[in-house]
Write a protein that holds these residues in place. Structure first.
Motif, PDB file in Angstrom:
ATOM      1  N   UNK A 190      38.654  29.557  24.898  1.00 38.18           N
ATOM      2  CA  UNK A 190      37.913  28.777  23.912  1.00 38.18           C
ATOM      3  C   UNK A 190      37.735  27.328  24.290  1.00 38.18           C
ATOM      4  N   UNK A 191      37.680  27.039  25.588  1.00 42.14           N
ATOM      5  CA  UNK A 191      37.494  25.669  26.054  1.00 42.14           C
ATOM      6  C   UNK A 191      36.314  25.609  27.015  1.00 42.14           C
ATOM      7  N   UNK A 192      35.848  24.393  27.272  1.00 43.70           N
ATOM      8  CA  UNK A 192      34.793  24.175  28.259  1.00 43.70           C
ATOM      9  C   UNK A 192      35.412  24.310  29.651  1.00 43.70           C
ATOM     10  N   UNK A 193      34.722  24.919  30.603  1.00 41.38           N
ATOM     11  CA  UNK A 193      35.285  25.077  31.948  1.00 41.38           C
ATOM     12  C   UNK A 193      35.766  23.779  32.586  1.00 41.38           C
ATOM     13  N   UNK A 194      35.124  22.663  32.302  1.00 41.05           N
ATOM     14  CA  UNK A 194      35.536  21.398  32.916  1.00 41.05           C
ATOM     15  C   UNK A 194      36.861  20.885  32.351  1.00 41.05           C
ATOM     16  N   UNK A 195      37.322  21.445  31.237  1.00 39.39           N
ATOM     17  CA  UNK A 195      38.607  21.062  30.656  1.00 39.39           C
ATOM     18  C   UNK A 195      39.786  21.741  31.354  1.00 39.39           C
ATOM     19  N   UNK A 196      39.514  22.745  32.158  1.00 44.51           N
ATOM     20  CA  UNK A 196      40.566  23.459  32.871  1.00 44.51           C
ATOM     21  C   UNK A 196      40.938  22.696  34.142  1.00 44.51           C
ATOM     22  N   UNK A 197      42.179  22.879  34.591  1.00 46.79           N
ATOM     23  CA  UNK A 197      42.584  22.330  35.882  1.00 46.79           C
ATOM     24  C   UNK A 197      41.756  23.019  36.962  1.00 46.79           C
ATOM     25  N   UNK A 198      41.585  22.370  38.112  1.00 44.73           N
ATOM     26  CA  UNK A 198      40.820  23.008  39.194  1.00 44.73           C
ATOM     27  C   UNK A 198      41.448  24.343  39.616  1.00 44.73           C
ATOM     28  N   UNK A 199      40.605  25.314  39.860  1.00 40.24           N
ATOM     29  CA  UNK A 199      41.072  26.630  40.281  1.00 40.24           C
ATOM     30  C   UNK A 199      41.856  26.547  41.586  1.00 40.24           C
ATOM     31  N   UNK A 200      41.498  25.604  42.454  1.00 43.60           N
ATOM     32  CA  UNK A 200      42.170  25.505  43.751  1.00 43.60           C
ATOM     33  C   UNK A 200      43.640  25.112  43.635  1.00 43.60           C
ATOM     34  N   UNK A 201      44.102  24.684  42.461  1.00 47.75           N
ATOM     35  CA  UNK A 201      45.530  24.458  42.263  1.00 47.75           C
ATOM     36  C   UNK A 201      46.288  25.788  42.270  1.00 47.75           C
ATOM     37  N   UNK A 202      45.588  26.864  41.972  1.00 52.22           N
ATOM     38  CA  UNK A 202      46.195  28.178  41.861  1.00 52.22           C
ATOM     39  C   UNK A 202      45.876  29.070  43.051  1.00 52.22           C
ATOM     40  N   UNK A 203      44.615  29.092  43.448  1.00 57.70           N
ATOM     41  CA  UNK A 203      44.155  29.998  44.502  1.00 57.70           C
ATOM     42  C   UNK A 203      42.974  29.340  45.207  1.00 57.70           C
ATOM     43  N   UNK A 204      42.803  29.627  46.465  1.00 56.18           N
ATOM     44  CA  UNK A 204      41.696  29.062  47.238  1.00 56.18           C
ATOM     45  C   UNK A 204      40.383  29.723  46.784  1.00 56.18           C
ATOM     46  N   UNK A 205      39.494  28.990  46.110  1.00 61.77           N
ATOM     47  CA  UNK A 205      38.246  29.585  45.615  1.00 61.77           C
ATOM     48  C   UNK A 205      37.366  30.145  46.737  1.00 61.77           C
ATOM     49  N   UNK A 206      37.349  29.476  47.891  1.00 64.60           N
ATOM     50  CA  UNK A 206      36.543  29.979  49.006  1.00 64.60           C
ATOM     51  C   UNK A 206      37.073  31.315  49.514  1.00 64.60           C
ATOM     52  N   UNK A 207      38.390  31.447  49.581  1.00 62.71           N
ATOM     53  CA  UNK A 207      38.992  32.707  50.013  1.00 62.71           C
ATOM     54  C   UNK A 207      38.716  33.811  48.988  1.00 62.71           C
TER      55      UNK A 207
END
Length: 125
Positions: A61-78
């Motif tokens: 229930x939040x805007x995507x920009x309010x989330x921490x970057x995905x790369x803190x968890x997993x490499x988005x390119x991978x």
């Protein structure tokens, strides 16, 4: 193909705390209560990493920009490379799954085109 048909699937798990990116919002078919697993289908021609962020944002229930970057968890390119479309002979088996923890939720991406978001406390079969 239903999730029940994924018996014997490979599961890769990684644990970290984090979240999102600057992906643009899109409509999903997931609800706002992660108490039960919520599923979204991603298109073969879209970025899986952006679809993950948008699905988690929708469930949370939040805007995507309010989330921490995905790369803190997993490499988005991978992540995108793993689930990228391939010639038929090189496609991943449809029962391949990748599960990881993202902003307190368990996210599972499948080669069959699904993103499943659920509470981390729920068991994943």
């Amino acid at each position: 193909m239903t999730d029940d048909q994924y018996s014997g699937s490979e599961t890769i798990e990684t644990t970290a705390s984090s979240t999102a990116s600057t992906a643009s919002p899109r409509s999903t078919t997931v609800g706002s209560e992660p108490a039960t697993p919520q599923t979204n289908i991603y298109a073969a021609d879209e970025s899986v990493s952006e679809a993950v962020v948008e699905t988690v944002a929708s469930v949370s229930g939040v805007d995507p920009v309010e989330l921490d970057p995905l790369y803190y968890t997993i490499d988005p390119d991978a992540l995108d490379a793993l689930f990228a479309p391939r010639p038929a002979a090189g496609d991943l088996p449809r029962d391949v799954r990748l599960s990881f923890s993202y902003v307190g939720l368990r996210v599972t991406v499948t080669a069959a085109g699904r993103i499943i978001v659920e509470d981390e406390d729920l068991d994943v079969d």
